[in-house]
Scaffold this active site. Structure first.
Site, PDB file in Angstrom:
ATOM      1  N   GLU A  16     -26.483 -53.002 -71.662  1.00  0.00           N
ATOM      2  CA  GLU A  16     -24.840 -53.106 -71.233  1.00  0.00           C
ATOM      3  C   GLU A  16     -24.421 -51.367 -71.595  1.00  0.00           C
ATOM      4  O   GLU A  16     -23.830 -50.692 -72.142  1.00  0.00           O
ATOM      5  CB  GLU A  16     -24.750 -53.063 -72.966  1.00  0.00           C
ATOM      6  CG  GLU A  16     -22.983 -53.436 -73.306  1.00  0.00           C
ATOM      7  CD  GLU A  16     -22.325 -54.099 -73.756  1.00  0.00           C
ATOM      8  OE1 GLU A  16     -21.537 -53.786 -74.865  1.00  0.00           O
ATOM      9  OE2 GLU A  16     -22.421 -55.674 -74.412  1.00  0.00           O
TER      10      GLU A  16
ATOM     11  N   LYS B 240     -23.026 -65.027 -66.268  1.00  0.00           N
ATOM     12  CA  LYS B 240     -23.441 -64.085 -67.376  1.00  0.00           C
ATOM     13  C   LYS B 240     -25.234 -63.980 -66.541  1.00  0.00           C
ATOM     14  O   LYS B 240     -25.253 -62.999 -67.095  1.00  0.00           O
ATOM     15  CB  LYS B 240     -23.494 -65.013 -68.477  1.00  0.00           C
ATOM     16  CG  LYS B 240     -24.136 -64.157 -69.968  1.00  0.00           C
ATOM     17  CD  LYS B 240     -23.956 -64.628 -71.026  1.00  0.00           C
ATOM     18  CE  LYS B 240     -24.146 -63.364 -72.266  1.00  0.00           C
ATOM     19  NZ  LYS B 240     -23.468 -63.287 -73.330  1.00  0.00           N
TER      20      LYS B 240
ATOM     21  N   HIS C 111     -12.756 -59.221 -82.537  1.00  0.00           N
ATOM     22  CA  HIS C 111     -13.476 -58.848 -83.202  1.00  0.00           C
ATOM     23  C   HIS C 111     -12.581 -58.162 -84.560  1.00  0.00           C
ATOM     24  O   HIS C 111     -12.993 -58.534 -85.958  1.00  0.00           O
ATOM     25  CB  HIS C 111     -14.394 -58.024 -83.183  1.00  0.00           C
ATOM     26  CG  HIS C 111     -15.772 -58.361 -82.233  1.00  0.00           C
ATOM     27  ND1 HIS C 111     -16.795 -58.203 -81.706  1.00  0.00           N
ATOM     28  CD2 HIS C 111     -16.145 -59.856 -81.985  1.00  0.00           C
ATOM     29  CE1 HIS C 111     -17.641 -58.920 -80.576  1.00  0.00           C
ATOM     30  NE2 HIS C 111     -16.715 -59.693 -81.563  1.00  0.00           N
TER      31      HIS C 111
ATOM     32  N   ASN D  30     -17.306 -58.235 -72.647  1.00  0.00           N
ATOM     33  CA  ASN D  30     -16.864 -58.795 -73.770  1.00  0.00           C
ATOM     34  C   ASN D  30     -15.355 -57.865 -73.650  1.00  0.00           C
ATOM     35  O   ASN D  30     -13.688 -57.916 -74.216  1.00  0.00           O
ATOM     36  CB  ASN D  30     -17.359 -57.093 -74.647  1.00  0.00           C
ATOM     37  CG  ASN D  30     -18.349 -57.342 -74.867  1.00  0.00           C
ATOM     38  OD1 ASN D  30     -19.102 -57.442 -75.805  1.00  0.00           O
ATOM     39  ND2 ASN D  30     -19.280 -56.229 -74.036  1.00  0.00           N
TER      40      ASN D  30
ATOM     41  N   HIS E 206     -13.301 -58.943 -77.089  1.00  0.00           N
ATOM     42  CA  HIS E 206     -13.830 -59.321 -77.617  1.00  0.00           C
ATOM     43  C   HIS E 206     -13.910 -58.031 -78.835  1.00  0.00           C
ATOM     44  O   HIS E 206     -13.676 -58.264 -80.223  1.00  0.00           O
ATOM     45  CB  HIS E 206     -15.375 -59.132 -77.975  1.00  0.00           C
ATOM     46  CG  HIS E 206     -15.749 -60.707 -76.916  1.00  0.00           C
ATOM     47  ND1 HIS E 206     -14.955 -60.976 -75.613  1.00  0.00           N
ATOM     48  CD2 HIS E 206     -16.664 -61.214 -77.944  1.00  0.00           C
ATOM     49  CE1 HIS E 206     -15.695 -62.152 -75.969  1.00  0.00           C
ATOM     50  NE2 HIS E 206     -16.727 -62.916 -76.865  1.00  0.00           N
TER      51      HIS E 206
ATOM     52  N   ARG F 120     -21.751 -54.801 -67.725  1.00  0.00           N
ATOM     53  CA  ARG F 120     -22.201 -55.958 -68.999  1.00  0.00           C
ATOM     54  C   ARG F 120     -21.112 -55.760 -69.970  1.00  0.00           C
ATOM     55  O   ARG F 120     -20.564 -56.752 -70.630  1.00  0.00           O
ATOM     56  CB  ARG F 120     -23.403 -55.858 -69.419  1.00  0.00           C
ATOM     57  CG  ARG F 120     -23.832 -56.673 -70.190  1.00  0.00           C
ATOM     58  CD  ARG F 120     -24.900 -57.354 -71.081  1.00  0.00           C
ATOM     59  NE  ARG F 120     -25.240 -58.454 -72.311  1.00  0.00           N
ATOM     60  CZ  ARG F 120     -26.276 -58.757 -72.460  1.00  0.00           C
ATOM     61  NH1 ARG F 120     -27.567 -58.551 -72.062  1.00  0.00           N
ATOM     62  NH2 ARG F 120     -26.138 -60.442 -73.748  1.00  0.00           N
TER      63      ARG F 120
ATOM     64  N   HIS G  38     -14.793 -67.545 -84.144  1.00  0.00           N
ATOM     65  CA  HIS G  38     -15.059 -66.587 -82.703  1.00  0.00           C
ATOM     66  C   HIS G  38     -13.941 -66.614 -81.567  1.00  0.00           C
ATOM     67  O   HIS G  38     -13.441 -65.764 -80.984  1.00  0.00           O
ATOM     68  CB  HIS G  38     -16.563 -66.675 -82.839  1.00  0.00           C
ATOM     69  CG  HIS G  38     -16.687 -65.455 -81.155  1.00  0.00           C
ATOM     70  ND1 HIS G  38     -16.567 -64.362 -81.704  1.00  0.00           N
ATOM     71  CD2 HIS G  38     -16.739 -65.587 -80.112  1.00  0.00           C
ATOM     72  CE1 HIS G  38     -17.194 -63.335 -80.685  1.00  0.00           C
ATOM     73  NE2 HIS G  38     -17.624 -64.208 -79.415  1.00  0.00           N
TER      74      HIS G  38
ATOM     75  N   ARG H 211     -43.210 -57.164 -85.679  1.00  0.00           N
ATOM     76  CA  ARG H 211     -42.183 -56.556 -84.472  1.00  0.00           C
ATOM     77  C   ARG H 211     -41.773 -57.285 -82.733  1.00  0.00           C
ATOM     78  O   ARG H 211     -41.837 -56.993 -82.024  1.00  0.00           O
ATOM     79  CB  ARG H 211     -43.433 -55.327 -84.037  1.00  0.00           C
ATOM     80  CG  ARG H 211     -43.619 -54.479 -85.328  1.00  0.00           C
ATOM     81  CD  ARG H 211     -44.323 -53.190 -84.436  1.00  0.00           C
ATOM     82  NE  ARG H 211     -44.254 -52.222 -85.674  1.00  0.00           N
ATOM     83  CZ  ARG H 211     -45.807 -52.150 -86.753  1.00  0.00           C
ATOM     84  NH1 ARG H 211     -46.501 -53.490 -86.871  1.00  0.00           N
ATOM     85  NH2 ARG H 211     -45.412 -51.328 -88.101  1.00  0.00           N
TER      86      ARG H 211
ATOM     87  N   GLU I  35     -15.022 -68.893 -73.862  1.00  0.00           N
ATOM     88  CA  GLU I  35     -15.868 -67.931 -73.039  1.00  0.00           C
ATOM     89  C   GLU I  35     -15.560 -68.089 -71.995  1.00  0.00           C
ATOM     90  O   GLU I  35     -15.976 -67.746 -70.830  1.00  0.00           O
ATOM     91  CB  GLU I  35     -16.568 -67.874 -74.402  1.00  0.00           C
ATOM     92  CG  GLU I  35     -16.704 -67.015 -75.188  1.00  0.00           C
ATOM     93  CD  GLU I  35     -16.593 -65.727 -75.008  1.00  0.00           C
ATOM     94  OE1 GLU I  35     -17.075 -65.287 -74.355  1.00  0.00           O
ATOM     95  OE2 GLU I  35     -16.991 -65.491 -76.526  1.00  0.00           O
TER      96      GLU I  35
ATOM     97  N   LYS J  99     -28.820 -60.438 -76.145  1.00  0.00           N
ATOM     98  CA  LYS J  99     -28.148 -59.575 -77.554  1.00  0.00           C
ATOM     99  C   LYS J  99     -28.164 -60.893 -78.759  1.00  0.00           C
ATOM    100  O   LYS J  99     -27.863 -62.471 -79.360  1.00  0.00           O
ATOM    101  CB  LYS J  99     -26.075 -60.268 -77.800  1.00  0.00           C
ATOM    102  CG  LYS J  99     -26.352 -58.814 -76.358  1.00  0.00           C
ATOM    103  CD  LYS J  99     -24.587 -58.496 -76.612  1.00  0.00           C
ATOM    104  CE  LYS J  99     -24.248 -57.902 -75.591  1.00  0.00           C
ATOM    105  NZ  LYS J  99     -22.493 -57.300 -75.944  1.00  0.00           N
TER     106      LYS J  99
END
Length: 379
Positions: free
Chosen positions: A247, A237, A262, A255, A258, A251, A276, A132, A196, A154
């Protein structure tokens, strides 16, 4: 005898991600893989470590990391995965989780992600769920990972429906960005990571983007300009993550490019045909062209963004993807699965100018589809 300027040691730079009792440092500079044992032991004395790396990175850096941990009195085990986006899968995730349990990694121990964004995302997600949640350290070895994926917590793996759709927010306890590791990167990988870096200027720092336009060759060559770019990106960041960890608001600006990117990655089967960062470069160029089409910014602004990305050698259009992509309908299906979709409404990061990105909600799907058909048309 005095040391020459070129031989002088480079000071390590530090950026803090401010999350109250879960705050952590990002250390930036050469030699941090060799210094990792001391940095980790100072924060978690006596912890056992499990290192997860891909096979390529292991051949370049693993022995030095293991030696550093051993010198600091930290016992370590290792687990290797295949390089590439295909490792962000349920099958590999299960193997990593079982390996950590088999290594008897407990809550007081540490998992260490050594590698690029794939290893960082995969390892962080495994650390988030084993017992956990156990602590983990990011040791990013690519430019993309150093300025983006290693920071902010993330973590995740890919689904057949799209990228990063399975995961968790799980912050590292330390990020060690060894800038010397970037010297081992293939040129294509470094360029992909640069997308990036440019993103941070396009979001809300026009001065930084202008600086990159003038000095990108120095960033690629290494030295102070590269360290400055990494530090500036990490500070940008870290500030956003500190204000919006999960987010729920700003935040989402991170993206930029993205949503389109994606979808393109999925269309190419998450393969080496499109890295990427290359997908993000095309996606950012598309975001600005789409913004211009909607009258949000001047066409000259979109052209400026595209010109800079193209100048450094990044792809900026669908036609630049080797082997092509699926029909527009396939891209729209992937966009509809994007994590920013809310109650079926499309959300995009659009721009009113360089440094003027904003979250646009309820974007008309018909407008996106019409734009993509234009984009996909033969040049």
């Amino acid at each position: 005898m005095l040391m020459s300027q070129s031989a002088m040691p480079v000071p390590t730079r530090k950026v803090q991600v401010d999350l109250a009792n879960r705050s952590y440092d990002i250390l930036i500079g050469p030699g941090l893989i060799e210094a990792a044992g001391g940095e980790i032991a100072a924060r978690r004395p006596g912890a056992r470590c499990a290192i997860v790396a891909d096979e390529t990175v292991a051949g370049l850096h693993l022995k030095r990391l293991e030696a550093s941990l051993a010198a600091a009195g930290l016992a370590a085990t290792r687990f290797l995965v295949a390089p590439g986006e295909a490792s962000k899968s349920f099958a590999v995730f299960e193997r990593v989780v079982e390996a950590l349990i088999n290594a008897r990694i407990e809550r007081g121990d540490l998992v260490v992600a050594l590698g690029g964004g794939v290893v960082g995302d995969l390892t962080g997600f495994a650390a988030a769920v084993v017992r956990r949640g156990v602590d983990f350290v990011q040791v990013p070895t690519t430019l993309l990972a150093q300025v983006d994926s290693s920071v902010g917590g993330k973590t995740g793996i890919n689904s057949a429906h799209g990228k990063n759709l399975i995961g968790a927010f799980h912050q590292p306890v330390l990020v060690l960005a060894d800038s010397a590791a970037l010297d081992t990167l293939p040129a294509r990988e470094f360029r992909a990571g640069y997308a990036e870096v440019a993103k941070y200027g396009l979001i809300d720092d026009a001065a930084f983007f202008s600086e990159l336009e003038s000095n990108w060759r120095e960033v690629f060559a290494g030295g102070p300009a590269r360290l400055n770019a990494i530090e500036t990106s990490c500070r940008a960041k870290a500030a956003i993550v500190g204000r919006d960890e999960r987010e729920s608001g700003e935040r989402a600006l991170l993206n930029l490019g993205h949503t389109f990117g994606h979808a393109l990655e999925k269309a190419t089967g998450f393969s080496q045909r499109l890295l990427h960062g290359e997908a993000v470069a095309i996606g950012m160029a598309q975001a600005f062209r789409f913004s211009a089409r909607l009258g949000l910014c001047a066409p000259s602004v979109a052209a400026r963004v595209e010109d800079h990305l193209a100048e450094v050698g990044l792809p900026t259009r669908i036609q630049h993807i080797q082997g092509g992509v699926s029909p527009v309908e396939g891209l729209m299906a992937a966009i509809a699965q994007d994590k920013k979709v809310s109650r079926g409404a499309l959300t995009f990061i659009l721009a009113r100018g360089v440094g003027g990105a904003f979250v646009a909600k309820d974007v008309d799907p018909a407008a996106v589809e019409a734009f993509l058909k234009t984009e996909a048309a033969p040049a």
